[in-house]
Design an enzyme around this catalytic site. Structure first.
Site, short mmCIF file in Angstrom:
data_model
loop_
_atom_site.label_atom_id
_atom_site.label_comp_id
_atom_site.label_asym_id
_atom_site.label_seq_id
_atom_site.Cartn_x
_atom_site.Cartn_y
_atom_site.Cartn_z
N GLY A 127 0.82 -1.21 0.00
CA GLY A 127 0.00 0.00 0.00
C GLY A 127 0.86 1.26 0.00
O GLY A 127 1.84 1.34 -0.75
N GLU A 151 17.56 -7.60 -23.65
CA GLU A 151 18.02 -8.95 -24.01
C GLU A 151 16.89 -9.77 -24.62
O GLU A 151 16.75 -10.96 -24.38
CB GLU A 151 18.59 -9.64 -22.76
CG GLU A 151 19.59 -10.76 -23.04
CD GLU A 151 20.92 -10.24 -23.55
OE1 GLU A 151 21.09 -9.01 -23.65
OE2 GLU A 151 21.76 -11.08 -23.86
#
Lengths: 422, 365
Positions: free
Chosen positions: A375, A399
């Protein structure tokens, strides 16, 4: 050797050492460098260079003759573990800070390309520098503004000047990790190089694609821009321009002639089979950092995870944490299997790409979920969870994006060529 | 060291099981599912592979040593053929393996040779209870010590071959602990439900409710004797078996839908040449691998006596159950309308796939 999951001793020892490095040298500076993009973490770079030299390793890249058991007495012949050790080191460093890890001197993907696609002479010529006095960087230049994963669309050109027997390179490259540290002549750094992908025959498509080593200081090559990014901000991402850059003939990695087949290109692409699980490992380090942080915070707040209960009895948070642990553990095993295959010289294109697909998923899902569960604490820049959320996303992109790797996996399992499955 | 290579012996076993799964179990699966019966000969043939026999030492009539790793390798291969058939072939293990793991010397001497000598024989176990929140660590079936006997009360569900069983290993809650009790078929107060369980899948496997009303067994029938036993290793072995069966079923669905996608044409190409389908297959294969490796690692940890083996077996099981649902669902989706038709096996595997979330106790390695 039968099926076994005991992490090799040298790996466990290194992980132990790297945990301290991660805590002392990385975590404590994570926030500062995230908020001061384009500053260079000299302390870390110099520390890592000294430490790696002390360990007899000039770079993180596996040595050609080493089997990964350095520092251990070798009484009997042991199975090679160099890539496994490397994956474990990268995971441990990325647990500290994946951006810092990308600032580790020693050649990174540039050196990996030379290692994978170079001749013994080229390896000797280009890789020795990493064991030198000053920390040294190398980088891989593949992406262009108009060509990311679609490497066949690369527009950079390399033309052989037959009079001087030099390659003349022209092109614009972007998204070059550590491109600045590889090319710019910083006082504290040794002379680096970049590996540039260019076509020697645009009519041949992928078959004409080759990689060239360009030394720092070569006339015509320069860094034109440093990107501002979502995450991994401490790691420089450069745009590089090449204008009539001349390199000696033997700076080409792989065959200088274009065959009808794409063998030359595929040989060079083999680099990715080796590096994809390593990038996957880096993403999993971030994910582990986030998950461990979440579990600490939950424990501080008296929230227990009751392992062993059926799903119907678990709370939503327990389910999430358990699912994340399943994801993280199994993704790590996929990395280990892929690098174990590399160590044992088994073809691992499938396992390598699968590990990257999985790690890309797992890294983003875990870091996103951790911020959600925490939160306001997760969203706040007081803690690092929000930073890991931003850092982790790159795992699913560089990649080879998750999608390109799915394509590679699909071609492998279906037995399709690139033409059959586009 | 890390290693992913099965031993030569394991490989031979894998090959033998694979052959049985492909040549015997798979071809019989649909008819068995529709007809509600597995041919006895089919079960016997699977029994002759010797999975259980090879896990029991010579001293008790077997010819080997128990290994969870070998177990998960074999179960995955067999479940690739057919789940119901696999559970049937392995039912005697439900009775014998816990005795091997936790029984007293006397219990091992008395029961193990009996179970494994000769042909497949109906020995079984009763763990599952008919409740939405069934939890093997908090059973509603109660055991209480009365003098030198234990009194069992409660009801069990999904008990394979209960009707014809020689003896059952019944799990009950003894002062908050899950404990096993060996109950002979003729025990007073033991009622095997008249009708078979009617489930979403596994129709080929005869399963029953078992009622226990003041069933009295001698104290010596408590698994592990007077001091009882730790249930965790048994539970972990059950979870690993279920996890590896889930991997096997998922892999069956993956392979079948992959082959279908390479044959089926739409818009002038094979549907596997469409990224929408190819990516689904890539993800299925990736998740199968993830579950398989976690299951292997947990099995290795169990064999090696690692501290976190039980937790890891739990995680492997939870992951595999989810994975099997995801993969089998996608297999049906790839076949489209054909996937929904019972001429293809994928709908059956999808029904199997949902079950792994509640199959703890139906198979053990």
């Amino acid at each position: 050797m039968p099926i076994e999951f005991e992490p090799p001793k040298p790996i466990v020892q290194t992980q132990f050492v790297l945990k301290t490095v991660a805590e002392e040298m990385m975590r404590s500076k994570s926030r500062y460098f995230d908020e001061h993009e384009h500053e260079i973490p000299w302390d870390y770079i110099e520390f890592m260079h000294t430490a790696m030299k002390a360990m007899g390793a000039g770079s993180l890249a596996p040595k050609q003759n080493g089997n990964g058991h350095e520092g251990e007495e070798q009484k009997e012949k042991r199975p090679p573990i160099a890539y496994q050790a490397l994956a474990a080191q990268i995971e441990a460093l990325a647990w500290g800070d994946v951006g810092f890890y990308l600032c580790t001197p020693g050649g990174g993907l540039g050196a990996a390309a030379v290692q994978a696609a170079g001749t013994p002479e080229q390896r000797a010529k280009f890789l020795a520098r990493f064991a030198g006095e000053k920390p040294t960087f190398a980088a891989m230049c593949m992406t262009e503004a108009g060509a990311g994963s679609d490497t066949a669309s690369i527009r950079a050109r390399a033309v052989l000047d037959e009079k001087t027997n030099e390659w003349v390179l022209n092109g614009e490259k972007i998204f070059v990790t550590a491109g600045d540290k590889s090319l710019t002549p910083y006082e504290k750094l040794g002379k680096g190089f970049i590996v540039v992908w260019a076509s020697i025959d645009p009519s041949a498509g992928r078959a004409g694609m080759r990689a060239f080593v360009v030394e720092a200081g070569t006339p015509g090559v320069r860094v034109t821009k440093l990107e501002h990014k979502l995450g991994i901000r401490v790691s420089d991402t450069a745009a590089i321009s090449l204008v009539d850059v001349r390199v000696p003939f033997d700076h080409i990695l792989g065959s200088p002639t274009v065959e009808k087949t794409t063998t030359g290109f595929k040989g060079a692409m083999a680099t990715f089979d080796a590096t994809r699980p390593l990038v996957a490992a880096s993403g999993l380090g971030v994910a582990r950092a986030a998950l461990e942080f979440l579990k600490e915070k939950l424990a501080e707040n008296g929230v227990q995870i009751r392992y062993g209960l059926p799903r119907q009895k678990l709370t939503a948070i327990e389910r999430d944490v358990i699912d994340m642990e399943i994801m993280l553990k199994s993704a790590w095993l996929m990395v280990i299997k892929a690098v174990w295959m590399a160590d044992n010289k088994h073809p691992n294109a499938l396992e390598s790409s699968m590990s990257k697909v999985k790690a890309g998923d797992v890294g983003t899902k875990i870091t996103q979920k951790v911020v959600e569960i925490l939160g306001p604490l997760g969203y706040s820049r007081e803690f690092l969870a929000e930073k890991w959320f931003r850092d982790a996303k790159i795992t699913d992109i560089y990649e080879g994006t998750g999608q390109i790797n799915r394509l590679v996996v699909a071609r492998q399992i279906l037995g399709y060529s690139g033409a059959e499955l586009r | 060291m890390y290693s992913f290579d099965p031993t030569e012996e394991q490989q031979m076993l894998i090959d033998a099981v694979r052959k049985y799964a492909a040549n015997d179990l798979r071809p019989a699966a649909r008819e068995a599912e529709e007809g509600g019966e597995l041919p006895k000969k089919l079960i016997s043939k699977g029994w002759e592979l010797g999975l259980l026999q090879a896990s029991i030492p010579e001293a008790y009539g077997g010819f080997g040593e128990r290994s969870a790793v070998t177990g998960v390798l074999a179960v995955e291969e067999m479940a690739f053929g057919d789940l119901a058939g696999t559970l049937a072939v392995m039912t005697p293990s439900l009775f014998a393996t816990p005795i091997l793991l936790a029984g007293t010397e006397e219990q091992k001497q008395e029961y193990l040779p009996k179970v494994i000598e000769g042909d497949w024989a109906p020995y079984t176990a009763a763990l599952i209870e008919y409740a939405f929140d069934f939890d093997p660590l908090a059973l509603r079936t109660i055991a209480a010590l009365a003098g030198d006997e234990y009194v069992l009360n409660g009801e069990k569900a999904f008990v394979p071959f209960a009707k014809e069983a020689e003896a059952l290993l019944v799990y009950a809650n003894l002062d908050g602990q899950t404990q096993g009790f060996i109950v002979p078929k003729d025990a007073a107060g033991l009622t095997i439900g008249g009708e078979r369980e009617k489930l979403m899948s596994l129709n080929a496997l005869p399963m029953y409710r078992v009622k226990l009303e003041n069933v009295k067994v001698p104290a010596a029938n408590r698994l592990g004797g007077a001091s009882g036993h730790d249930f965790e290793p048994i539970l972990a072995s059950m979870r690993l078996a279920a996890a590896s069966a889930a991997v096997g079923v998922a892999n069956a669905a993956f392979e079948y839908s992959k082959n279908y996608a390479k044959e089926r044409e739409a818009f002038g190409v094979k549907i596997a040449q469409k990224q929408a389908i190819a990516f689904m297959l890539a993800e299925m294969r990736t998740e199968i691998e993830a579950s398989r490796l976690l299951t292997w690692e947990a099995a290795w940890k169990l064999d090696a006596g690692k501290e976190d083996a039980f937790t890891e077996a739990y995680l492997a099981y939870m992951g595999a159950a989810d994975m099997a649902m995801m993969v089998t669902d996608r297999a049906v989706q790839i076949l489209g309308g054909h996937g929904y038709i019972r001429e293809h096996p994928v709908e059956m595997w999808m029904r199997n796939g949902r079950g792994f979330a509640m199959f703890t106790g139906l198979v053990i390695v």
